[in-house]
Design an enzyme around this catalytic site. Sequence first.
Site, PDB file in Angstrom:
ATOM      1  N   CYS A   2     -68.461 116.662  92.957  1.00  0.00           N
ATOM      2  CA  CYS A   2     -68.224 115.224  92.639  1.00  0.00           C
ATOM      3  C   CYS A   2     -66.493 115.154  92.564  1.00  0.00           C
ATOM      4  O   CYS A   2     -65.819 116.152  92.594  1.00  0.00           O
ATOM      5  CB  CYS A   2     -68.356 115.312  91.106  1.00  0.00           C
ATOM      6  SG  CYS A   2     -69.930 115.627  90.546  1.00  0.00           S
ATOM      7  N   ARG A  27     -65.702 116.704 100.051  1.00  0.00           N
ATOM      8  CA  ARG A  27     -66.304 117.427  99.114  1.00  0.00           C
ATOM      9  C   ARG A  27     -67.766 117.814  98.843  1.00  0.00           C
ATOM     10  O   ARG A  27     -68.264 118.346  98.297  1.00  0.00           O
ATOM     11  CB  ARG A  27     -65.467 117.231  97.867  1.00  0.00           C
ATOM     12  CG  ARG A  27     -64.024 117.252  97.942  1.00  0.00           C
ATOM     13  CD  ARG A  27     -63.465 116.787  96.577  1.00  0.00           C
ATOM     14  NE  ARG A  27     -63.729 117.797  95.418  1.00  0.00           N
ATOM     15  CZ  ARG A  27     -63.004 118.507  95.098  1.00  0.00           C
ATOM     16  NH1 ARG A  27     -61.813 118.770  95.568  1.00  0.00           N
ATOM     17  NH2 ARG A  27     -63.026 119.535  94.223  1.00  0.00           N
ATOM     18  N   TRP A  73     -72.329 114.451  92.934  1.00  0.00           N
ATOM     19  CA  TRP A  73     -73.279 115.451  93.561  1.00  0.00           C
ATOM     20  C   TRP A  73     -74.201 115.933  92.430  1.00  0.00           C
ATOM     21  O   TRP A  73     -73.933 116.497  91.496  1.00  0.00           O
ATOM     22  CB  TRP A  73     -72.354 116.536  93.997  1.00  0.00           C
ATOM     23  CG  TRP A  73     -72.846 117.659  94.894  1.00  0.00           C
ATOM     24  CD1 TRP A  73     -73.108 117.460  96.050  1.00  0.00           C
ATOM     25  CD2 TRP A  73     -73.302 118.847  94.568  1.00  0.00           C
ATOM     26  NE1 TRP A  73     -73.425 118.681  96.656  1.00  0.00           N
ATOM     27  CE2 TRP A  73     -73.677 119.815  95.612  1.00  0.00           C
ATOM     28  CE3 TRP A  73     -73.182 119.929  93.299  1.00  0.00           C
ATOM     29  CZ2 TRP A  73     -74.062 121.024  95.808  1.00  0.00           C
ATOM     30  CZ3 TRP A  73     -73.391 120.928  93.303  1.00  0.00           C
ATOM     31  CH2 TRP A  73     -74.270 121.451  94.518  1.00  0.00           C
ATOM     32  N   ASN A  99     -66.801 114.902  86.182  1.00  0.00           N
ATOM     33  CA  ASN A  99     -67.238 115.950  87.004  1.00  0.00           C
ATOM     34  C   ASN A  99     -67.596 117.121  85.937  1.00  0.00           C
ATOM     35  O   ASN A  99     -66.903 117.306  84.956  1.00  0.00           O
ATOM     36  CB  ASN A  99     -66.085 116.528  88.003  1.00  0.00           C
ATOM     37  CG  ASN A  99     -65.949 115.328  88.946  1.00  0.00           C
ATOM     38  OD1 ASN A  99     -66.258 114.317  89.144  1.00  0.00           O
ATOM     39  ND2 ASN A  99     -64.685 115.605  89.545  1.00  0.00           N
ATOM     40  N   GLY A 100     -68.454 118.039  86.497  1.00  0.00           N
ATOM     41  CA  GLY A 100     -68.607 119.460  85.612  1.00  0.00           C
ATOM     42  C   GLY A 100     -70.086 119.256  84.905  1.00  0.00           C
ATOM     43  O   GLY A 100     -70.863 118.503  85.359  1.00  0.00           O
ATOM     44  N   GLU A 482     -69.375 137.431 107.748  1.00  0.00           N
ATOM     45  CA  GLU A 482     -69.026 136.077 107.884  1.00  0.00           C
ATOM     46  C   GLU A 482     -69.455 135.302 108.842  1.00  0.00           C
ATOM     47  O   GLU A 482     -69.700 134.071 108.701  1.00  0.00           O
ATOM     48  CB  GLU A 482     -67.376 136.079 107.963  1.00  0.00           C
ATOM     49  CG  GLU A 482     -66.520 134.933 108.169  1.00  0.00           C
ATOM     50  CD  GLU A 482     -66.536 133.790 107.001  1.00  0.00           C
ATOM     51  OE1 GLU A 482     -67.339 133.984 106.059  1.00  0.00           O
ATOM     52  OE2 GLU A 482     -66.245 132.767 107.307  1.00  0.00           O
ATOM     53  N   LYS A 486     -71.185 131.721 108.390  1.00  0.00           N
ATOM     54  CA  LYS A 486     -70.993 130.501 109.110  1.00  0.00           C
ATOM     55  C   LYS A 486     -71.938 129.854 109.712  1.00  0.00           C
ATOM     56  O   LYS A 486     -72.319 128.728 109.821  1.00  0.00           O
ATOM     57  CB  LYS A 486     -69.890 130.450 110.373  1.00  0.00           C
ATOM     58  CG  LYS A 486     -68.480 130.860 109.767  1.00  0.00           C
ATOM     59  CD  LYS A 486     -67.988 129.735 109.243  1.00  0.00           C
ATOM     60  CE  LYS A 486     -68.013 129.541 107.649  1.00  0.00           C
ATOM     61  NZ  LYS A 486     -67.151 130.367 107.027  1.00  0.00           N
ATOM     62  N   GLU A 489     -74.796 128.418 107.225  1.00  0.00           N
ATOM     63  CA  GLU A 489     -74.532 127.317 106.129  1.00  0.00           C
ATOM     64  C   GLU A 489     -74.221 126.023 107.093  1.00  0.00           C
ATOM     65  O   GLU A 489     -74.462 124.847 106.755  1.00  0.00           O
ATOM     66  CB  GLU A 489     -73.232 127.475 105.454  1.00  0.00           C
ATOM     67  CG  GLU A 489     -71.897 127.608 106.186  1.00  0.00           C
ATOM     68  CD  GLU A 489     -70.659 127.870 105.498  1.00  0.00           C
ATOM     69  OE1 GLU A 489     -70.656 127.617 104.032  1.00  0.00           O
ATOM     70  OE2 GLU A 489     -69.580 128.926 105.871  1.00  0.00           O
ATOM     71  N   HIS A 505     -82.603 151.953 108.829  1.00  0.00           N
ATOM     72  CA  HIS A 505     -83.154 152.156 107.529  1.00  0.00           C
ATOM     73  C   HIS A 505     -84.108 150.777 106.997  1.00  0.00           C
ATOM     74  O   HIS A 505     -84.309 150.950 105.946  1.00  0.00           O
ATOM     75  CB  HIS A 505     -82.180 152.468 106.373  1.00  0.00           C
ATOM     76  CG  HIS A 505     -81.422 153.546 106.708  1.00  0.00           C
ATOM     77  ND1 HIS A 505     -81.748 154.968 106.741  1.00  0.00           N
ATOM     78  CD2 HIS A 505     -79.928 153.634 107.072  1.00  0.00           C
ATOM     79  CE1 HIS A 505     -80.811 155.784 107.248  1.00  0.00           C
ATOM     80  NE2 HIS A 505     -79.629 155.121 107.369  1.00  0.00           N
ATOM     81  N   LYS A 600     -67.663 121.400  98.979  1.00  0.00           N
ATOM     82  CA  LYS A 600     -66.198 122.214  99.635  1.00  0.00           C
ATOM     83  C   LYS A 600     -65.700 122.885  98.259  1.00  0.00           C
ATOM     84  O   LYS A 600     -65.199 123.903  98.616  1.00  0.00           O
ATOM     85  CB  LYS A 600     -65.337 121.096  99.851  1.00  0.00           C
ATOM     86  CG  LYS A 600     -64.058 121.909 100.354  1.00  0.00           C
ATOM     87  CD  LYS A 600     -64.136 122.595 101.618  1.00  0.00           C
ATOM     88  CE  LYS A 600     -62.844 123.184 102.207  1.00  0.00           C
ATOM     89  NZ  LYS A 600     -63.408 124.481 102.687  1.00  0.00           N
TER      90      LYS A 600
END
Length: 605
Positions: A2, A27, A73, A99-100, A482, A486, A489, A505, A600
Amino acid sequence: MCGIVAYVGPKDAAPILLEGLQRLEYRGYDSAGLAVVNGKSLKMRKVKGRVSDLAEAVPARFKGTCGIGHTRWATHGVPSDVNAHPHLDPEHRVAVVHNGIIENADALRQRLEAEGVTFESETDTEVLCHLIARAVKETDSLDDAVRRALKSIVGTYGIAVVDAQRPGEIVVARNGSPIVLGIGEKEMFAASDVAALVRYTRQVVHLEDGELAVLRADGFHTFTSDARETAKEPFTVDWDTGHYDNGGYEHYLLKEISEQPDTVARTLRGRIDDRFHIAHLGGLNMDARETRSFRRVKIIGCGSAYYSGQIGAQLIEELARIPADAEPASEFRYRNPVVEPDTLYVAISQSGETYDTLAAVQELKRKGGRVLGIVNTVGSAIARECDGGLYLHAGPEVSVASTKAFTSTAVSFALLALHLARVRDLSPADGRRICEGLRRLPEQIEQILKLDEQIKTLAEKYAHSPSMMFVGRVRGYPVAREGAQKLKEISYVHAEAYPASELKHGPLALINPDMPTVAIVPDDELLDKNLTTLGEIRARSGRILMIGHRAADAADDCVVVPKNETELDPILLTIPLQLFAYHAAVALGRDVDRPRNLAKSVTVE
Ligand code: F6R
């Protein structure tokens, strides 16, 4: 996640709020809205969809010089017009954006419903709106009403509130969700992210948790939750609107990948000392004796920040010979960690606002831990909470997936490792070797970026695989993690990362022609072992894309990157994987800069 924008001043608020909301689009959000105070009445519009949809829904005559805006969001309730913010009380006197997450929202809702309040939305925020609307009738100041309402709230919030009966005044408050004030010429702004402010002002003030501010066109006052006034020192942000433009690139992600020769150079600038072959890190606030006293280093961060922390832990162990490890901050904070006085804790965050990382830092501080921050956003909550640290100077990241902050964090760790190592046993000759290696990085990144066409062709070849495996040994392992992160996502291709040595294994059972492997194979002491792994994959009809320093027969395709000092190789090996994920996502028609379900900056638990 948000976003909040607020404006009070002489101008029409709506265009400023819309522009600010556009700046926060990166975001991630699903709906948007705004409210302005006009005379003694409120005007409000909100829609499910884009800020551009909201702009269309706002009529030309939507006048008012004081207002609040929001991108939502969804957390409580589906994305919809009615769940979008702002929320208004039934009398349309108070408007709130938030927000939150309000954790006791259900209990408060039940209590209010029992008292006859009717709710329009499924959100937690509407609960807060009703509480404030009740409190304004019992007191003669909006900040007092907000303070009273917040006393009932358990959870996190960044909020902005207007009251139609008090035009020209906005109250904002913060607890766990960022709020920054922007100081203009006879006008004031507030936002959850400086991105929304830099077009209008660079003079900002960050609110602390538990703080509340009253904004009017001629200035602001800040208070603690028990109404004691606090003194705040504004500072100047050095990011401008240019940092938030796409610079002619098709996507922010590609722009940010391409910026890395510059961003890495900025992270290094002024920090390498060629006389003693050491790193100058004044922000650590530690003398040599203290620097020597640590017997362990513990690194915490979330997601990609955590993976860059793994590279950092390896650099510190290798160069400084101090035991070091990295752990997801989200796990660390919940497991009641043992905090030791001779451990140096390092928190990593691009945004500086990730709630899990912030909470982990606060837990460490509460137990007396010494915490350094490696942070990109100057003045952010994590940076403020730490005892010292390094800023990345990478400029803002707009695309949701982290790229340039990742490499700048790894470079910062190389500097920190050099610093810790040179007050211990690393020789001047080895110090010089690392300094020279660091200086070569920007030029070598430039060379890797020139492989873009080759990597694009490879990405198009592999992008349609249902699943991909990423493997690497020791230094290559965080790079593999990483790379997989990438890819999944932004392209939504399932990807798993494993230490190359662990394949046999278990996961080797998955290898078949439909599950290609990306193998990170640096030219280091483990080269032969890695080539053996490639042979094992090959023997199971697995296709292999190798990222390394020379081609190998066992691989179907190879991307060859320039060699640096062995300890620094992971930084360079990461970059082809960023381009690979980018081109795979484009080939699959994904929304590269705004991947589904992601935000974000993750300011909720
Ligand atoms: C991945 C990504 C996330 C972040 C994580 C931490 O591309 O961007 O995994 O790395 O959410 O964010 P910061 O660094 O802002 O604390």
